[in-house]
Write a protein that holds these residues in place. Structure first.
Motif, PDB file in Angstrom:
ATOM      1  N   ALA A 150     -43.424  17.173 -23.432  1.00 49.85           N
ATOM      2  CA  ALA A 150     -42.334  16.207 -23.280  1.00 49.85           C
ATOM      3  C   ALA A 150     -41.091  16.671 -24.026  1.00 49.85           C
ATOM      4  O   ALA A 150     -39.962  16.544 -23.526  1.00 49.85           O
ATOM      5  N   ARG A 205     -42.485   2.881 -12.685  1.00 53.31           N
ATOM      6  CA  ARG A 205     -43.281   3.780 -13.518  1.00 53.31           C
ATOM      7  C   ARG A 205     -43.852   4.899 -12.667  1.00 53.31           C
ATOM      8  O   ARG A 205     -44.403   4.672 -11.596  1.00 53.31           O
ATOM      9  N   GLN A 216     -45.458   8.325 -17.400  1.00 51.02           N
ATOM     10  CA  GLN A 216     -46.713   8.377 -18.152  1.00 51.02           C
ATOM     11  C   GLN A 216     -47.339   9.751 -17.993  1.00 51.02           C
ATOM     12  O   GLN A 216     -47.621  10.187 -16.866  1.00 51.02           O
ATOM     13  N   SER A 265     -39.869   4.915 -16.057  1.00 52.99           N
ATOM     14  CA  SER A 265     -40.575   5.520 -17.171  1.00 52.99           C
ATOM     15  C   SER A 265     -41.618   6.486 -16.627  1.00 52.99           C
ATOM     16  O   SER A 265     -41.975   6.440 -15.447  1.00 52.99           O
ATOM     17  N   THR A 291     -37.903   7.729 -20.309  1.00 53.15           N
ATOM     18  CA  THR A 291     -38.803   7.265 -21.373  1.00 53.15           C
ATOM     19  C   THR A 291     -40.216   7.734 -21.066  1.00 53.15           C
ATOM     20  O   THR A 291     -40.739   7.472 -19.972  1.00 53.15           O
ATOM     21  N   VAL A 292     -40.833   8.433 -22.027  1.00 53.21           N
ATOM     22  CA  VAL A 292     -42.140   9.059 -21.796  1.00 53.21           C
ATOM     23  C   VAL A 292     -43.203   8.417 -22.673  1.00 53.21           C
ATOM     24  O   VAL A 292     -42.989   8.197 -23.873  1.00 53.21           O
ATOM     25  N   HIS A 293     -44.357   8.132 -22.069  1.00 56.87           N
ATOM     26  CA  HIS A 293     -45.528   7.640 -22.790  1.00 56.87           C
ATOM     27  C   HIS A 293     -46.675   8.605 -22.512  1.00 56.87           C
ATOM     28  O   HIS A 293     -47.011   8.851 -21.343  1.00 56.87           O
ATOM     29  N   ALA A 294     -47.264   9.161 -23.557  1.00 60.32           N
ATOM     30  CA  ALA A 294     -48.387  10.089 -23.408  1.00 60.32           C
ATOM     31  C   ALA A 294     -49.677   9.399 -23.813  1.00 60.32           C
ATOM     32  O   ALA A 294     -49.710   8.636 -24.786  1.00 60.32           O
ATOM     33  N   ARG A 295     -50.741   9.663 -23.059  1.00 61.75           N
ATOM     34  CA  ARG A 295     -52.019   9.016 -23.352  1.00 61.75           C
ATOM     35  C   ARG A 295     -53.167   9.971 -23.071  1.00 61.75           C
ATOM     36  O   ARG A 295     -53.153  10.686 -22.064  1.00 61.75           O
ATOM     37  N   ARG A 319     -47.130  15.787 -26.059  1.00 62.56           N
ATOM     38  CA  ARG A 319     -45.836  15.506 -26.693  1.00 62.56           C
ATOM     39  C   ARG A 319     -44.956  16.755 -26.769  1.00 62.56           C
ATOM     40  O   ARG A 319     -43.735  16.675 -26.643  1.00 62.56           O
ATOM     41  N   LEU A 364     -53.134  15.147 -27.426  1.00 59.64           N
ATOM     42  CA  LEU A 364     -51.941  14.299 -27.416  1.00 59.64           C
ATOM     43  C   LEU A 364     -50.727  15.074 -27.914  1.00 59.64           C
ATOM     44  O   LEU A 364     -49.615  14.927 -27.381  1.00 59.64           O
TER      45      LEU A 364
END
Length: 277
Positions: A199, A132, A162, A160, A210-214, A196, A192
């Motif tokens: 991304a 990650r 973040q 991945s 694989t992208v996770h936004a927080r 996105r 957020l």
């Protein structure tokens, strides 16, 4: 530190150059210098060769060269950063350069280098990190260079990614009886959406990442430090050009460099691609 540099070279198919800076250029003894260019004499001739053999044995696919030069570490490293793909620095007592600590040298180089700089804390890096990569994003000044490098690092590792944004300002909290609190939920949703959107801009170039936004309303340094636990890499960026630029995350940068559990990759905030070695 050398293992991380060798792995970085292997991931990006670049040669690894081990540079040992010894003493002051006017010092005929060739002693090993501390971060301010001073220090007791220590043998330096075998250092880079031992580390080169280590890198070659554990990463046989990379080309390793060595060099020992006189000078002060920070100016020498900053000069070399103009032609390097990455600079990799370690903390005091780690790797083959025990006097290179997260002090004036690492801070100067991480802030002013022309290429990305990786600061490694081997003693606190997990032996088996999550696959990650974490990147801190300042919505007030989104660093496209830092985001692109974070994507490249995730793609090279098959990791991945973040995208993290944190903000908390005491002034946002109303104190008077007639004051109305901001709609934090709407603000966070808007932030957020920005992540996105960033991304989505990179989906065609990095379809396999694989992208996770927080988004969280906490101290940025606390969020990034926590996210760095068990991560393979933490990426932050810098503002602007020249010697007056600051780390993108402002005052949290020093805290992140000192406290992050993962290696920290600092990306200069400038237009254009960084050069390869």
């Amino acid at each position: 530190m050398v293992r991380h540099a060798a792995r970085q070279a292997g991931l990006h198919h670049t040669p690894l150059h081990l540079l040992h800076v010894t003493g002051h250029p006017d010092d005929p003894t060739g002693t090993t210098a501390d971060e301010d260019g001073h220090g007791p004499p220590t043998p330096d001739a075998p250092v880079t060769e031992r580390l080169a053999e280590l890198a070659r044995s554990e990463f046989p696919g990379i080309t390793v060269t060595t060099e020992t030069v006189p000078g002060r570490p920070a100016p020498v490293l900053l000069e070399r950063s103009a032609e390097a793909a990455f600079l990799v620095l370690g903390h005091r007592g780690s790797g083959g350069f025990p006097r290179l600590s997260l002090g004036s040298v690492s801070q100067q180089v991480a802030t002013h280098a022309d290429c990305p700089v990786i600061v490694v804390r081997p003693g606190e890096t997990p032996a088996d990190p999550d696959n990650r990569v974490v990147v801190g994003v300042d919505l007030g000044d989104i660093g496209a260079q830092a985001l692109d490098v974070a994507y490249e690092e995730a793609a090279a590792r098959g990791a991945s990614l973040q995208l993290l944004h944190a903000t908390f300002h005491p002034g946002e909290v109303p104190t008077g009886p007639s004051l109305v609190a901001p709609d934090y939920e709407a603000l966070d949703a808007a932030a957020l959406e920005i992540l996105r959107t960033e991304a989505a801009k990179r989906l065609d170039r990095f379809p396999d990442v694989t992208v996770h936004a927080r988004v969280e309303r906490v101290r940025p340094a606390a969020m990034l430090t926590e996210a760095s636990r068990d991560a393979a890499l933490l990426v932050v960026g810098t503002h602007g050009r020249g010697g007056l630029r600051r780390l993108m995350l402002g005052s949290v940068s020093g805290e992140v460099l000192h406290r992050a559990a993962a290696p920290v990759l600092v990306v200069p905030g400038r237009d254009g691609d960084h050069r390869a070695a």
